[in-house]
Design an enzyme around this catalytic site. Structure first.
Site, PDB file in Angstrom:
ATOM      1  N   ASP A 152      38.964  58.788  58.180  1.00  0.00           N
ATOM      2  CA  ASP A 152      40.365  59.526  58.577  1.00  0.00           C
ATOM      3  C   ASP A 152      40.481  59.560  60.193  1.00  0.00           C
ATOM      4  OD1 ASP A 152      37.908  61.169  59.093  1.00  0.00           O
ATOM      5  OD2 ASP A 152      39.250  63.084  59.243  1.00  0.00           O
ATOM      6  N   HIS A 478      37.115  53.243  52.178  1.00  0.00           N
ATOM      7  CA  HIS A 478      38.182  54.045  52.536  1.00  0.00           C
ATOM      8  C   HIS A 478      37.963  54.339  53.947  1.00  0.00           C
ATOM      9  CE1 HIS A 478      40.562  57.514  51.567  1.00  0.00           C
ATOM     10  NE2 HIS A 478      40.066  58.100  52.667  1.00  0.00           N
ATOM     11  N   ASP A 520      33.701  50.158  44.740  1.00  0.00           N
ATOM     12  CA  ASP A 520      34.415  49.441  46.185  1.00  0.00           C
ATOM     13  C   ASP A 520      35.696  49.352  46.162  1.00  0.00           C
ATOM     14  OD1 ASP A 520      34.595  48.130  48.472  1.00  0.00           O
ATOM     15  OD2 ASP A 520      34.127  45.977  47.732  1.00  0.00           O
ATOM     16  N   GLU A 529      33.301  55.682  51.531  1.00  0.00           N
ATOM     17  CA  GLU A 529      34.181  55.916  52.955  1.00  0.00           C
ATOM     18  C   GLU A 529      33.128  55.627  54.201  1.00  0.00           C
ATOM     19  OE1 GLU A 529      35.843  59.928  53.395  1.00  0.00           O
ATOM     20  OE2 GLU A 529      36.666  59.424  55.802  1.00  0.00           O
TER      21      GLU A 529
END
Ligand code: G3I
Ligand code: 9MR
Length: 554
Positions: A152, A478, A520, A529
Site C-alpha cells: 500500500d 500484492h 502468487d 504482499e
C-alpha cells in the site's frame, strides 16, 4: 534447494518431494564430470500432507563452481560460491530505495523500474483524532519523504520505526561490512554508509510526525481508504495524520535515540541530525510516559471521528516492550539513570524474537551489543538477558536436523501466519545469529543458514520467496508499485509474506495445508504482499550471514 547457492563450506541439503531415492549424483556443469554420488540422509513425513520427503546431503562438495544435481530423473543446477548471499543482501536493502515517496525514482539507480515522484505529502491534514490546541482538525502540515509501508501507499510510524531499529541493530554489528556495501542510490558517493543513507530518508520523514508542541507522535499518515492499484503520481486522495499513540511515540523515541549514536560520525553529510534526533527522542518518551494507555484502536477512533479510517492498523494493547526498547536506547545515548531504571522495570522475563508488535528483542540487542562497555550491575543484567536468548535458541534448534526441510522453522502450524517468513523464519534466524555471536557456537549459525535456505527454496512450495532472485520466485506480489509500473517483472529484492492458512484475503489458494497456503497472485495480500518490516528482517539476516562469511574459503 536454496536457489541462490551455497558458500563453499556451508552445509548443503536438498529435499525431494518423494519417499524413495536410491542414489543421487552431482556433476560439474562446466567440465561435465561426475563429482559426487550420494544416498539419502533420511526421510520425513509432512505433518500436514501425505508427502514423505527425502533429504539429500552433499555438504562434501566444497569447491566453488557450477553443478548439476540429478535425482530420480530430475536435475537442478546450483552454485557454490564465496559471497553467495551478497546479491541478496544488496537487493534487500535496495528495495527501500524503490519504496521512497515524494521523489522521482531515476533510471540510473532503478533501471527499468524508474518512475515519477508521487505523494509529496506537503499538504497533509490533521485528522480530528489528532487535533490539538495548536493544530486543530484540518490544519495543513507538511510531512514529506519516508517509505511506502508495503504493497500500500501509506506511512506508519510503528512499522517504520521498528524496521529501522532492526536494520540499525545489525548495522552496529558489522560496521566494516556496511561501510563497503554500495547499492547504487543517489547518496552512494557521500561519506555515509548506504544503509544509513537509506535509513535517513525515512528518519527525516519520521521527525515531521512529531507534534512540536507536546512531543507526541502521530500513529500514521494515510488516506482514509487504500488507494487502487494505480501509479503513485495518479493518486489524488487526501492524506491525513491521525491520532498520536503510545507505541508510535516509543518506537519513534527508540529509533531516534539509536540513530543519534549512529549518525554522530556522519555530521558532514547530516549536520545537526544527531542532536536533533536525541532531543526528539526525549520529548517523545516524555509524552509516552504521560499517555501510557494511548493505544491506537481504529474501531474506537472510527466511532468518534470522521472521515473513518480503513487502512492498516498496526494496533497494539501492550507497550512494555516498546517502553523497554526506548528506555534502553535512551539510556545508552544519554547515560541517564531514569532510563536505566525504566528499562530494568520493563525488562522481559523470557526472550522472544522481534516483530513489529513486539520490540523486546531490539532492546535486548542494544544491551548485548558486542563491545559495549557496561558497569558491573549492567553487565549482570545483560547476562540475564543473554541467558534467556540462549535458552530460546537451544529450544528452537532442537531436532531441526530430522525435520522435512532440515530447518528449525516450518515444523509447527503456528509457524505460518501473515508475514511469517519474515516475522518468524528470518527473525528466528537473526536471533540464532546473535546466539552464535554471543557464544561462538557454530550450531546456532548453521541453523540460521537453514532458515535462509528455507525462504530461498528448500520448502514445501519450492518458491524462492524473494522477487527477482532464484529460478522460481513471486511474479505477482500484492505491491502497488510493481503492479502499476507497466513493467512485466516485479521490482526485485522483496520478500513476500508467505504461507498463511488464515487466508484473510479471500484469494484462491491451492490448499489449506499450512506450509503450502501460499498463492502468487496480486489479490493475495495475506500471503503475497511485501512490506518494509519484512524486508528489514531479510536485510538483517542476509547481511549478517554474508558479513560473517564463516563458510567461505578462508
Ligand atoms: O502474532 C500471531 C502469532 O503469534 C500467531 O502464531 C499467528 C497465528 O495466527 O498469528 C499472529 O498474528 C497475526 C499477525 O499479523 C502477526 O504479526 C495475525 O493473525 C494477522 O492478522 C496479523 O496481520 C497483520 C496485518 O497487517 C493485518 O492487520 C500483519 O502482521 C501486518 O504486517 C499487516 O500490515 C499491513 C498494514 O496493516 C498495511 N500495510 C500493509 C501491511 C502488510 O500486509
Ligand atoms: O492493499 C491492502 C494491503 O496493503 C493490506 O495489507 C490489506 C489488509 O489491510 O488490505 C489491502 O487492501 C485491500 C482491502 O483491505 C480490501 N479491499 C481490497 C484491497 C486490496 O485490493
Amino acid at each position: 534447494m536454496n536457489q541462490l547457492g551455497y558458500y563453499p563450506n556451508q552445509e548443503k541439503i536438498a529435499v525431494v518431494d518423494s519417499g524413495k531415492v536410491e542414489e543421487f549424483v552431482i556433476w560439474d556443469a562446466v567440465s561435465g564430470e561426475q563429482v559426487f554420488v550420494g544416498k539419502s540422509l533420511y526421510t520425513a513425513k509432512s505433518a500436514w500432507s501425505d508427502k514423505t520427503r527425502t533429504t539429500l546431503d552433499f555438504s562434501a562438495v566444497t569447491t566453488p563452481g557450477k553443478y548439476i544435481l540429478k535425482v530420480n530423473g530430475a536435475s537442478v543446477t546450483f552454485l557454490i560460491k564465496d559471497s553467495v548471499l551478497s546479491p541478496l543482501a544488496d537487493a534487500a536493502l535496495k528495495s527501500f530505495y524503490y519504496q521512497r515517496t515524494a521523489m522521482p525514482i531515476e533510471e540510473q539507480y532503478a533501471g527499468q523500474w524508474h518512475r515519477m515522484a508521487g505523494h509529496p505529502d506537503n499538504h497533509v491534514l490533521i485528522h480530528p483524532s489528532a487535533a490539538s490546541p495548536d493544530r486543530p482538525a484540518g490544519t495543513i502540515v507538511s510531512s514529506s519523504k519516508g517509505w511506502y509501508d508495503a504493497g500500500d501507499y501509506n506511512k506508519y510510524i510503528v512499522n517504520s520505526g521498528y524496521s529501522i531499529g532492526l536494520m540499525q541493530s545489525i548495522y552496529q554489528l558489522f560496521l566494516d561490512y556496511f561501510s563497503r556495501q554500495k547499492i547504487n542510490i543517489p547518496e552512494s558517493n557521500n561519506h555515509t554508509p548506504d544503509l544509513l543513507d537509506e535509513m535517513q530518508f525515512n528518519l527525516d520523514w519520521m521527525l515531521t510526525m512529531q507534534d512540536p508542541e507536546d512531543g507526541g507522535v502521530y500513529h500514521k499518515l494515510t488516506t482514509p481508504f487504500f488507494e487502487g492499484f494505480v501509479k503513485p503520481v495518479d493518486c489524488k486522495q487526501q492524506r491525513y495524520v491521525v491520532q498520536k499513540s503510545v507505541t508510535a511515540a516509543l518506537d519513534f523515541a527508540a529509533v531516534m535515540a539509536q540513530s543519534c549514536r549512529l549518525f554522530a560520525s556522519y555530521e558532514e553529510d547530516y549536520p545537526g541530525f544527531s542532536k536533533r534526533a536525541l532531543l526528539a527522542a526525549e520529548k517523545a518518551y516524555a509524552w509516552a510516559e504521560k499517555h501510557p494507555e494511548a493505544y491506537y484502536n481504529q474501531n474506537l477512533l472510527n466511532q468518534k471521528y470522521q472521515p473513518a479510517i480503513a487502512t492498516g492498523e498496526y494496533g497494539d494493547t501492550h507497550a512494555d516492550d516498546e517502553f523497554f526498547w526506548a528506555a534502553s536506547e535512551l539510556y545508552f545515548s544519554t547515560g541517564k539513570e531514569i532510563y536505566r531504571e525504566e528499562a530494568i522495570k520493563k525488562a522481559p522475563q523470557i526472550y522472544t524474537a522481534p516483530g513489529w508488535g513486539n520490540t523486546f528483542a531490539l532492546g535486548i540487542f542494544a544491551w548485548l551489543q558486542p563491545g559495549r562497555e557496561l558497569n558491573e550491575a549492567d553487565r549482570r543484567f545483560a547476562d540475564s538477558l543473554k541467558t534467556e536468548l540462549l535458552k530460546y535458541a537451544d529450544k528452537v534448534i532442537e531436532g531441526a536436523e530430522q525435520t522435512p526441510f532440515h530447518a528449525p522453522y516450518g515444523n509447527d502450524a503456528k509457524d505460518f501466519f501473515w508475514g511469517c517468513l519474515a516475522e518468524k523464519c528470518m527473525n528466528q534466524g537473526v536471533s540464532l545469529m546473535y546466539a552464535y555471536l554471543l557464544t561462538g557456537k557454530d550450531v546456532y549459525l548453521t541453523n540460521a543458514y537453514r532458515n535462509m535456505d528455507y525462504i530461498l527454496g528448500r520448502n514445501a512450495t519450492g518458491f524462492c520467496y524473494v522477487t527477482g532472485l532464484g529460478t522460481k520466485s513471486p511474479k505477482h506480489p500484492h505491491h502497488r508499485l510493481s503492479a502499476s509500473d507497466d513493467i512485466e517483472d516485479p521490482i526485485p529484492g522483496f520478500l513476500v509474506g508467505g504461507p498463511n492458512p488464515g487466508q484473510q484475503d479471500g484469494a484462491f489458494y491451492p490448499t489449506a495445508s499450512p506450509d503450502e497456503s501460499y498463492v502468487d497472485t496480486e489479490d493475495s495480500y495475506a500471503s503475497n504482499e511485501v512490506a518494509i518490516n519484512w524486508n528489514a528482517a531479510l536485510v538483517a539476516l542476509a547481511s549478517s550471514l554474508d558479513a560473517l562469511a564463516v563458510y567461505s574459503v578462508k
